[in-house]
Design a protein around this motif. Structure first.
Motif, PDB file in Angstrom:
ATOM      1  N   LYS A 136       0.830  -1.204   0.000  1.00 35.16           N
ATOM      2  CA  LYS A 136       0.000   0.000   0.000  1.00 35.16           C
ATOM      3  C   LYS A 136       0.869   1.261   0.000  1.00 35.16           C
ATOM      4  CE  LYS A 136      -3.915  -2.083   2.373  1.00 35.16           C
ATOM      5  NZ  LYS A 136      -4.731  -2.091   3.597  1.00 35.16           N
ATOM      6  N   ILE A 137       2.001   1.192   0.670  1.00 37.18           N
ATOM      7  CA  ILE A 137       2.908   2.344   0.758  1.00 37.18           C
ATOM      8  C   ILE A 137       3.913   2.318  -0.388  1.00 37.18           C
ATOM      9  CG2 ILE A 137       4.621   3.514   2.193  1.00 37.18           C
ATOM     10  CD1 ILE A 137       1.704   3.617   3.253  1.00 37.18           C
ATOM     11  N   GLY A 138       4.528   1.168  -0.607  1.00 37.58           N
ATOM     12  CA  GLY A 138       5.530   1.053  -1.670  1.00 37.58           C
ATOM     13  C   GLY A 138       4.969   1.402  -3.035  1.00 37.58           C
ATOM     14  N   LYS A 143       2.546   3.471  -3.687  1.00 38.16           N
ATOM     15  CA  LYS A 143       2.383   4.931  -3.757  1.00 38.16           C
ATOM     16  C   LYS A 143       3.711   5.603  -4.099  1.00 38.16           C
ATOM     17  CE  LYS A 143      -1.545   5.311  -0.653  1.00 38.16           C
ATOM     18  NZ  LYS A 143      -2.036   5.838   0.622  1.00 38.16           N
ATOM     19  N   LEU A 144       4.787   5.124  -3.489  1.00 41.67           N
ATOM     20  CA  LEU A 144       6.103   5.699  -3.784  1.00 41.67           C
ATOM     21  C   LEU A 144       6.497   5.434  -5.237  1.00 41.67           C
ATOM     22  CD1 LEU A 144       8.035   4.841  -0.503  1.00 41.67           C
ATOM     23  CD2 LEU A 144       7.257   7.102  -1.255  1.00 41.67           C
ATOM     24  N   MET A 145       6.224   4.222  -5.710  1.00 39.60           N
ATOM     25  CA  MET A 145       6.570   3.894  -7.091  1.00 39.60           C
ATOM     26  C   MET A 145       5.693   4.635  -8.102  1.00 39.60           C
ATOM     27  SD  MET A 145       7.795  -0.075  -7.099  1.00 39.60           S
ATOM     28  CE  MET A 145       6.642  -0.765  -5.926  1.00 39.60           C
ATOM     29  N   GLN A 146       4.487   5.023  -7.710  1.00 42.91           N
ATOM     30  CA  GLN A 146       3.658   5.844  -8.586  1.00 42.91           C
ATOM     31  C   GLN A 146       4.269   7.236  -8.757  1.00 42.91           C
ATOM     32  OE1 GLN A 146      -0.111   5.402  -6.561  1.00 42.91           O
ATOM     33  NE2 GLN A 146      -0.849   3.938  -8.087  1.00 42.91           N
ATOM     34  N   CYS A 147       4.973   7.703  -7.727  1.00 44.87           N
ATOM     35  CA  CYS A 147       5.664   8.999  -7.822  1.00 44.87           C
ATOM     36  C   CYS A 147       6.892   8.887  -8.719  1.00 44.87           C
ATOM     37  CB  CYS A 147       6.081   9.486  -6.443  1.00 44.87           C
ATOM     38  SG  CYS A 147       4.696   9.984  -5.424  1.00 44.87           S
TER      39      CYS A 147
END
Length: 153
Positions: free
Chosen positions: A80-82, A84-88
């Motif tokens: 869920k967090i990783g 989001k970071l990879m979407q950035c």
């Protein structure tokens, strides 16, 4: 000369607990490597993190006849967090999942070390992920502090 004394004193006191060095955050544990790693894994699991692997580097070294002070690496994450970071910035995936190294130094002190999230943001030129990075930074800091204490599970 007085202007150097106070910052040096503050740095000296801070370094006994947690500090950043070469973009690594280090927190001193009050237990041995094995107990600290076990506590960390329990804390992570209790927070719903996936433990991908625990690597005992000193055991691997021993198998080839090399000597290495106790050193374990815990690899963990939460999609869920990783994600989001990879979407950035997708390239941050090379540094995910998260890792914490628990190692004993030459003086017998045990340290929990991990990458400073803002270092990873700079490395991968992340933008638009400040809130996620702050959450990651807070979570990693809390995991390290709690794993370093002897009165936790």
């Amino acid at each position: 000369m007085k202007s150097l004394t106070l910052p040096f004193l503050i740095l000296s006191v801070a370094s006994a607990h947690a500090f950043a060095d070469n973009e690594l955050v280090k927190t001193q544990s009050h237990s041995d490597v094995s107990s600290t790693a076990s506590r960390l894994v329990t804390l992570l699991e209790n927070k719903g993190m996936t433990i991908f692997a625990t690597i005992d580097h000193s055991d691997a070294a021993n198998k080839i006849g090399a000597t290495l002070r106790p050193t374990q690496l815990v690899i963990f994450g939460n999609p869920k967090i990783g994600s989001k970071l990879m979407q950035c910035q997708q390239s941050i995936g090379i540094d995910l999942p998260q890792k914490m190294l628990i190692s004993e130094d030459q003086d017998g002190k045990v340290w929990i070390s991990y990458n400073q999230p803002h270092y990873l943001a700079q490395r991968h030129h992340l933008s638009g992920c400040d809130n996620v990075l702050k959450k990651v930074e807070t979570a990693l800091n809390n995991f390290a502090k709690k794993a370093a204490q002897t009165n936790n599970p």
